[in-house]
Every structure is written in structure tokens, then in C-alpha cells.
Design a protein around this motif. Sequence first.
Motif, short mmCIF file in Angstrom:
data_model
loop_
_atom_site.label_atom_id
_atom_site.label_comp_id
_atom_site.label_asym_id
_atom_site.label_seq_id
_atom_site.Cartn_x
_atom_site.Cartn_y
_atom_site.Cartn_z
N VAL A 102 -20.37 -10.64 -10.27
CA VAL A 102 -19.54 -11.38 -11.23
C VAL A 102 -18.56 -12.28 -10.47
CG1 VAL A 102 -17.78 -11.16 -13.04
CG2 VAL A 102 -19.77 -9.61 -12.99
N PHE A 103 -18.41 -13.50 -10.95
CA PHE A 103 -17.53 -14.46 -10.28
C PHE A 103 -16.73 -15.26 -11.29
CE2 PHE A 103 -21.20 -16.97 -11.45
CZ PHE A 103 -20.68 -18.22 -11.77
N CYS A 104 -15.66 -15.86 -10.82
CA CYS A 104 -14.88 -16.84 -11.58
C CYS A 104 -14.65 -18.03 -10.65
CB CYS A 104 -13.55 -16.26 -12.03
SG CYS A 104 -12.51 -17.44 -12.94
N GLN A 105 -14.96 -19.22 -11.13
CA GLN A 105 -14.89 -20.42 -10.29
C GLN A 105 -13.90 -21.41 -10.89
OE1 GLN A 105 -18.70 -21.50 -8.73
NE2 GLN A 105 -18.25 -23.69 -8.76
N THR A 106 -13.09 -22.05 -10.05
CA THR A 106 -12.11 -23.02 -10.51
C THR A 106 -12.67 -24.43 -10.47
OG1 THR A 106 -11.17 -23.23 -8.30
CG2 THR A 106 -10.18 -21.58 -9.74
N ASP A 107 -12.05 -25.32 -11.23
CA ASP A 107 -12.43 -26.74 -11.19
C ASP A 107 -11.64 -27.44 -10.09
OD1 ASP A 107 -9.87 -27.19 -12.22
OD2 ASP A 107 -10.59 -27.38 -14.28
N ARG A 127 -17.90 -12.00 -26.17
CA ARG A 127 -18.24 -10.61 -26.47
C ARG A 127 -19.69 -10.49 -26.92
NH1 ARG A 127 -13.08 -10.61 -29.03
NH2 ARG A 127 -11.56 -9.44 -27.79
N GLN A 128 -20.09 -11.35 -27.84
CA GLN A 128 -21.43 -11.26 -28.39
C GLN A 128 -22.49 -11.67 -27.36
OE1 GLN A 128 -22.60 -9.95 -31.08
NE2 GLN A 128 -24.71 -10.55 -30.60
N LEU A 129 -22.25 -12.76 -26.66
CA LEU A 129 -23.29 -13.27 -25.76
C LEU A 129 -23.46 -12.41 -24.51
CD1 LEU A 129 -22.71 -17.13 -26.06
CD2 LEU A 129 -24.50 -15.74 -27.13
N THR A 130 -22.40 -11.79 -24.02
CA THR A 130 -22.59 -10.89 -22.88
C THR A 130 -23.48 -9.71 -23.27
OG1 THR A 130 -20.46 -9.83 -23.39
CG2 THR A 130 -20.48 -11.47 -21.63
N ARG A 131 -23.38 -9.29 -24.53
CA ARG A 131 -24.25 -8.20 -25.00
C ARG A 131 -25.67 -8.68 -25.25
NH1 ARG A 131 -19.60 -6.89 -28.35
NH2 ARG A 131 -20.62 -7.95 -30.08
N SER A 132 -25.82 -9.77 -25.99
CA SER A 132 -27.15 -10.17 -26.47
C SER A 132 -27.98 -10.89 -25.41
CB SER A 132 -27.01 -11.05 -27.71
OG SER A 132 -26.27 -12.23 -27.43
N ILE A 157 -15.18 -21.35 -19.36
CA ILE A 157 -14.11 -20.52 -19.90
C ILE A 157 -12.82 -21.32 -20.04
CG2 ILE A 157 -15.08 -18.40 -18.94
CD1 ILE A 157 -12.95 -18.53 -16.73
N GLY A 158 -11.88 -20.77 -20.82
CA GLY A 158 -10.57 -21.38 -20.96
C GLY A 158 -9.70 -21.10 -19.75
N TYR A 159 -8.62 -21.86 -19.64
CA TYR A 159 -7.75 -21.78 -18.47
C TYR A 159 -7.15 -20.39 -18.26
CZ TYR A 159 -3.75 -21.79 -21.65
OH TYR A 159 -2.85 -21.45 -22.62
N ASP A 160 -7.04 -19.60 -19.34
CA ASP A 160 -6.41 -18.28 -19.24
C ASP A 160 -7.41 -17.14 -19.41
OD1 ASP A 160 -6.98 -18.78 -21.88
OD2 ASP A 160 -5.03 -18.13 -22.66
N GLN A 161 -8.71 -17.44 -19.23
CA GLN A 161 -9.74 -16.42 -19.44
C GLN A 161 -10.42 -15.99 -18.13
OE1 GLN A 161 -11.99 -18.68 -22.33
NE2 GLN A 161 -11.04 -17.60 -24.05
N GLY A 162 -9.76 -16.28 -17.01
CA GLY A 162 -10.35 -15.99 -15.71
C GLY A 162 -10.47 -14.51 -15.39
N GLU A 163 -9.76 -13.67 -16.14
CA GLU A 163 -9.89 -12.22 -15.95
C GLU A 163 -10.65 -11.57 -17.10
OE1 GLU A 163 -6.08 -10.50 -15.32
OE2 GLU A 163 -5.65 -11.66 -13.51
N SER A 164 -10.42 -12.02 -18.32
CA SER A 164 -11.01 -11.35 -19.48
C SER A 164 -12.52 -11.54 -19.55
CB SER A 164 -10.36 -11.85 -20.77
OG SER A 164 -10.43 -13.27 -20.87
N VAL A 165 -13.02 -12.74 -19.29
CA VAL A 165 -14.47 -12.95 -19.39
C VAL A 165 -15.22 -12.24 -18.27
CG1 VAL A 165 -16.32 -14.68 -19.42
CG2 VAL A 165 -14.20 -15.09 -20.71
N PRO A 166 -14.79 -12.33 -17.00
CA PRO A 166 -15.46 -11.53 -15.98
C PRO A 166 -15.48 -10.03 -16.29
CG PRO A 166 -14.14 -13.21 -14.93
CD PRO A 166 -13.81 -13.26 -16.39
N GLU A 167 -14.41 -9.52 -16.90
CA GLU A 167 -14.38 -8.10 -17.25
C GLU A 167 -15.43 -7.77 -18.31
OE1 GLU A 167 -13.58 -4.14 -17.25
OE2 GLU A 167 -13.03 -5.69 -15.79
N LEU A 168 -15.63 -8.66 -19.28
CA LEU A 168 -16.68 -8.44 -20.27
C LEU A 168 -18.06 -8.40 -19.61
CD1 LEU A 168 -15.45 -10.80 -23.15
CD2 LEU A 168 -15.53 -8.30 -23.21
#
Length: 280
Positions: free
Chosen positions: A261-266, A221-226, A241-252
Motif C-alpha cells: 500500500v502506498f500514498c503518492q504526492t503531486d 469503502r465500497q470499491l476497496t471491498r468490491s 484521493i483528497g488532500y486530507d485522505q492520505g491516511e484514511s484511504v491507505p488504511e481501508l
Amino acid sequence: MTIHAFQRSLEQKLTELGAESPRFDAAQLLRWLSGQEQAWLIAHAADPCPEDWQSRSEDALARLRGGEPLQYLLGEWEFYGLTLAVGPGVLIPRADTETVVDACLERLTPSSGPVIWDLCSGSGAIALALASCRPDARILAAEFSDEALSYLRRNIAALAPGQVEAVQTDVLTRLPDGVCDLIVSNPPYITGADMQTLSPQVRHEPELALYGGEDGLRFYRQLTRSCYDHLRPGGWLIFEIGYDQGESVPELLRQRGFAEVFCQTDLAGVPRCAGGRRPL
């Protein structure tokens, strides 16, 4: 007992301890016990195993049974082909994070001299991996913890003196001055609930590098703003990101105005990094 048989016995004992990669870990432990490189150990596999290796292994295994991470026992670990010093007080580099490095390299401008910031740098794993692949880059590695900072400076001195600069700052309250082409961060992202289920080995790692607030999103939350205003137009912000943050972080990232905006898997297919670009 031969050296080969001794290594197999180490592998079996590590399997019993629940090691995820007992064969690899046994090879690393044997190299540490012997003071020899892997090629020497292979060439001398049929030789008798020195008794002091066997006696010292009992102490090492006792430490591992007590929950001490193998990486802390060895004092070093490999990441992206680099050997990094690690120990108590610093997050252990993990192979999964190499996905983040790859994502950064794919998106870095081909023009020479990119400026990169690595926030929450820890041992410097990401910063130094990027430095090894882009010797033209200028990299700033920011870390808050005194303990982690000592490892960061040690690793920079060994692997990229003059190219990577370490700075101490709390990135939640103050970012470095200036602008850059890429900001990357592997911030604390474990939730309050997940902190209660960590393995004994992970519990040895610093909580400061693990706990990301009750929902795990405090740093995002803070770093996407700052970070937005510290990126040049066209610059990228990329997170592990964490295993369950593939939607929440891209939305931020989208909410702050980042594009592409992208989400990439390992390699295991697990969401591992997310990022976005400041529009041109």
C-alpha cells in the motif's frame, strides 16, 4: 490595440476574476476567440487585434464572471497531452490527476496486453491517457452519468477507438464482469462540509462527480471491498484521493488485505493518489 496587448488585457481581467493561471488561461481564451493556433498568434502578435475578437471577449468574460468554468466555455481542455471534449455535466480534467496516471504506468506489468478498468471515468481522462502510453492495453471505462457518458464516448471515438470501451454502470452496486490487471478510479471524494465551501466555478461541475458522502469515503469503502476479487493476483487498485485522505484511504486498502500500500504526492507535495496490490 495589438494582438499581444489584447492578450495582456485578457490576462489582467482574468487575474481580477481570481484565475489561478491567468497567463495560461488568457492564451487559451485568445486561441478560442481567434480560431488560431498558438504559433500563429505568436507570429502575428504585433498585428492589430480584430474588433470582433474584442467584442466577443466581453461576452466570454461576462460568462466567466457568472462562475462558468473556462473549460466549459471553451468546450475542451488538455490533459496528459490530449485534448478532451468537456462541458456541463462532466468533471473537468485537472493537471493534478496526471499524478494518478504516472502511478498507474509505474506499476503496470511490462508484459503486453494488460487489462485496465477506469471506474467513474467521466470524460475518460485517465483511461485515454493510459491508452496513449500503453497502446497494447485493453481498457474499459465505466461511467454512470448520462451527461458524462456522452463526453466519454465522444473522446474515445476521437482518441482511442477500438482500444477503450465505454460502459454505463453504477460502480457502487455493480462492477463489470471479469478480471483485470489494474483498476483505477478518481471517485467523488469531497466531504459534506467541503461541498459548502466550493468556488462558483466548481459548483458548476456535477455534484454526482464531487460529493463522496459526509466523510468523503463512501466510494473508497465500497470499491476497496468490491474490486479485490476482480483483480488478478498481483493486480493493482489505485485511487485519486483528497488532500486530507492520505491516511484514511491507505488504511481501508490495508484492512481489505491489499499489500504494498502506498500514498503518492503531486508536484505540490499534496497527497494525490493511493493504492495497493492484491497479493500474489
